[in-house]
Design an enzyme around this catalytic site. Structure first.
Site, mmCIF file in Angstrom:
data_model
loop_
_atom_site.group_PDB
_atom_site.id
_atom_site.type_symbol
_atom_site.label_atom_id
_atom_site.label_comp_id
_atom_site.label_asym_id
_atom_site.label_seq_id
_atom_site.Cartn_x
_atom_site.Cartn_y
_atom_site.Cartn_z
ATOM 1 N N GLU A 1 -4.401 8.479 6.695
ATOM 2 C CA GLU A 1 -5.396 7.579 6.097
ATOM 3 C C GLU A 1 -5.783 6.477 7.075
ATOM 4 O O GLU A 1 -6.967 6.143 7.232
ATOM 5 C CB GLU A 1 -4.836 6.970 4.814
ATOM 6 C CG GLU A 1 -5.813 6.061 4.089
ATOM 7 C CD GLU A 1 -5.224 5.447 2.831
ATOM 8 O OE1 GLU A 1 -5.961 4.705 2.141
ATOM 9 O OE2 GLU A 1 -4.044 5.688 2.525
ATOM 10 N N GLU B 1 2.038 1.806 -3.477
ATOM 11 C CA GLU B 1 0.971 2.336 -4.330
ATOM 12 C C GLU B 1 0.927 3.856 -4.250
ATOM 13 O O GLU B 1 0.809 4.551 -5.265
ATOM 14 C CB GLU B 1 -0.375 1.745 -3.911
ATOM 15 C CG GLU B 1 -1.566 2.282 -4.688
ATOM 16 C CD GLU B 1 -2.788 2.512 -3.823
ATOM 17 O OE1 GLU B 1 -3.286 3.658 -3.780
ATOM 18 O OE2 GLU B 1 -3.245 1.543 -3.199
ATOM 19 N N HIS B 2 1.035 4.398 -3.051
ATOM 20 C CA HIS B 2 1.049 5.853 -2.882
ATOM 21 C C HIS B 2 2.262 6.474 -3.563
ATOM 22 O O HIS B 2 2.164 7.499 -4.248
ATOM 23 C CB HIS B 2 1.080 6.201 -1.389
ATOM 24 C CG HIS B 2 -0.250 6.165 -0.723
ATOM 25 N ND1 HIS B 2 -0.853 7.281 -0.185
ATOM 26 C CD2 HIS B 2 -1.102 5.139 -0.493
ATOM 27 C CE1 HIS B 2 -2.020 6.948 0.350
ATOM 28 N NE2 HIS B 2 -2.191 5.647 0.186
ATOM 29 N N HIS C 1 0.835 -1.205 0.000
ATOM 30 C CA HIS C 1 0.000 0.000 0.000
ATOM 31 C C HIS C 1 0.867 1.252 0.000
ATOM 32 O O HIS C 1 0.546 2.239 -0.681
ATOM 33 C CB HIS C 1 -0.913 -0.029 1.230
ATOM 34 C CG HIS C 1 -1.798 1.162 1.345
ATOM 35 N ND1 HIS C 1 -1.757 2.026 2.416
ATOM 36 C CD2 HIS C 1 -2.758 1.656 0.521
ATOM 37 C CE1 HIS C 1 -2.638 2.980 2.253
ATOM 38 N NE2 HIS C 1 -3.266 2.782 1.122
#
Length: 455
Positions: free
Chosen positions: A148, A71-72, A68
């Site tokens: 987040e 991905e950012h 994850h």
């Protein structure tokens, strides 16, 4: 096409017509890159996805949350483009671009007009192949991801869902949170994420899928050109990475009850058991079961929990499937004082279905609901693009609407009842977030009996 079409990893070219006269084509380059398209008649736009079959379940200790995190970071710039350049490229043509990290794959995607295909290919290829993972941007994005996670932790439904997966899946990697935890993100190093990037973003890992107004040959040429420009060696032979085993894993229950006590007006409640793998032949029967049991306003859960008793606003069933595991679950949001009662009602309804089966009218409604929803979903190129990705990465076969409806028509009431009996024979786990304690569910779960599957 008649029946499902297999996607063998060693077959370099494949072409066929699917329902609605869409043209599906597939090319496997010598380097292992796989390109799959569905040309849809009458489309003026397209959705393109760059997939790698690595998700949160694939992370090793010291890398939790890296998928994850990465991905950012791939949106934060390359040697050719800054983060702003990437954003402007799509905003300037009215396009959309984003990414998703899942438990078994990561996908970077965009939706654009057909005339903007080359731009989308160039930008997405640059992101996938040439991210800098700049140290300063790494620290900036660490803060964004922590925010987040904090946002998700403030959402009781998200918290309940994470606890539910942990409770049902136990130590299986699918039970881990996709985004990592605050401590693993704080401890993450650029070197660890870079190592994760270089190990999993290679030609043999890459799958490119496009649905809508696309010419397959034009796309293959554009992808090949952009990958060569990025410095990938497409001349070196490599077989595509193998698909995961579809054999069901042994799932050891994490815990029967997991409660997060919070002073909230409503309890978010999830109950479930290990379900079916994605390729299980009973997946279609599971879809029918989920529809009848908790898939709409006429479903048993909605009628019993909400309409007749007024105990919840939201109540439904769900059944995600992964390569070697799955979950069958129920959700309800209710007053904390009613959590035990709602749990009992939902379990009683499932047992009743397993013991007495479903009616012909319920089967007819489920068939109509599922066939209609499938047809409507395919009006969107996003859905078609995702179908191509899952077909290539997880299933190894393509199932069009006609074949899906044929399989749906073969499901019988006995199939549904037997599957329900199988589900109630498995160990139940409960996860809840709200103003309640773990012992709120003890009496209910201790009274559960296991019916025998119908002969």
């Amino acid at each position: 096409m008649k029946g499902a079409v297999e996607f063998p990893l060693d077959l370099t070219e494949l072409s066929f017509r699917a329902a609605g006269e869409s043209l599906v084509r597939r090319t496997v380059l010598p380097s292992g890159v796989r390109i799959v398209t569905e040309q849809v008649p009458g489309s003026r736009s397209l959705t393109i996805g760059y997939w790698v079959a690595v998700g949160s379940r694939d992370e090793q200790p010291g890398h939790f949350g890296s998928t994850h995190f990465l991905e950012h970071l791939l949106f934060k710039g390359t040697a050719e483009r800054s983060a702003l350049d990437i954003a402007i490229a799509f905003d300037a043509v009215g396009g959309e671009h984003n990414a998703m990290t899942a438990k078994e794959y990561t996908c970077y995607y965009a939706k654009v007009q057909d005339r903007d295909l080359n731009m989308a290919v160039e930008v997405l290829t640059d992101m996938i192949t040439s991210s800098l993972l700049d140290p300063a941007e790494f620290e900036t994005e660490r803060g964004v991801i922590l925010e987040e996670l904090a946002m998700a932790d403030d959402d009781p439904a998200d918290v309940a869902n994470e606890r539910f997966f942990q409770a049902v899946m136990g130590t299986h990697p699918l039970g881990r949170p996709i985004g990592g935890r605050p401590d693993t993100i704080r401890d993450a190093t650029r070197d660890a994420v870079w190592e994760h990037y270089r190990a999993n973003y290679r030609p043999q890992d890459l799958v490119v899928t496009v649905a809508g107004a696309v010419d397959h040959d034009v796309l293959v040429a554009a992808v090949t050109r952009s990958l060569l420009q990025a410095g990938w060696d497409l001349g070196e032979y490599a077989a595509p990475v193998g698909r995961r085993s579809g054999t069901a894993a042994v799932i050891n229950q994490g815990q029967p009850v997991s409660v997060v006590h919070r002073p909230l007006e409503q309890a978010n409640l999830l109950i479930g058991v290990p379900g079916l793998v994605a390729a299980d032949d009973r997946r279609v029967a599971m879809n029918v079961l989920t529809s009848i049991f908790g898939g709409g306003m006429s479903s048993r859960l909605f009628q019993e929990v909400r309409e007749k008793r007024g105990l919840a606003y939201s109540v439904y069933a769900f059944a995600p499937g992964y390569s070697d595991a799955g979950i069958f679950g129920m959700y309800a949001g209710c007053t904390p004082a009613k959590a035990g009662q709602v749990t009992e009602i939902m379990l009683d309804e499932l047992h009743r279905l397993a013991e007495h089966g479903v009616t012909a009218n319920e089967m007819k409604r489920a068939s109509g609901q599922l066939s209609g929803a499938s047809a409507l979903a395919l009006e969107d190129s996003d859905t078609r693009m995702s179908r191509l990705g899952r077909s290539e990465i997880t299933l190894g076969e393509f199932v069009d609407l006609d074949e899906a409806l044929r399989r749906l028509a073969l499901v019988t009431a006995d199939d549904v009842q037997q599957l329900a009996a199988d589900m109630v024979s498995r160990p139940f786990s409960v996860a809840a977030v709200g103003a309640l304690e773990e012992d709120a569910f003890d009496a209910v779960l201790s009274r559960r009996t296991v019916p025998q599957p119908p002969s």
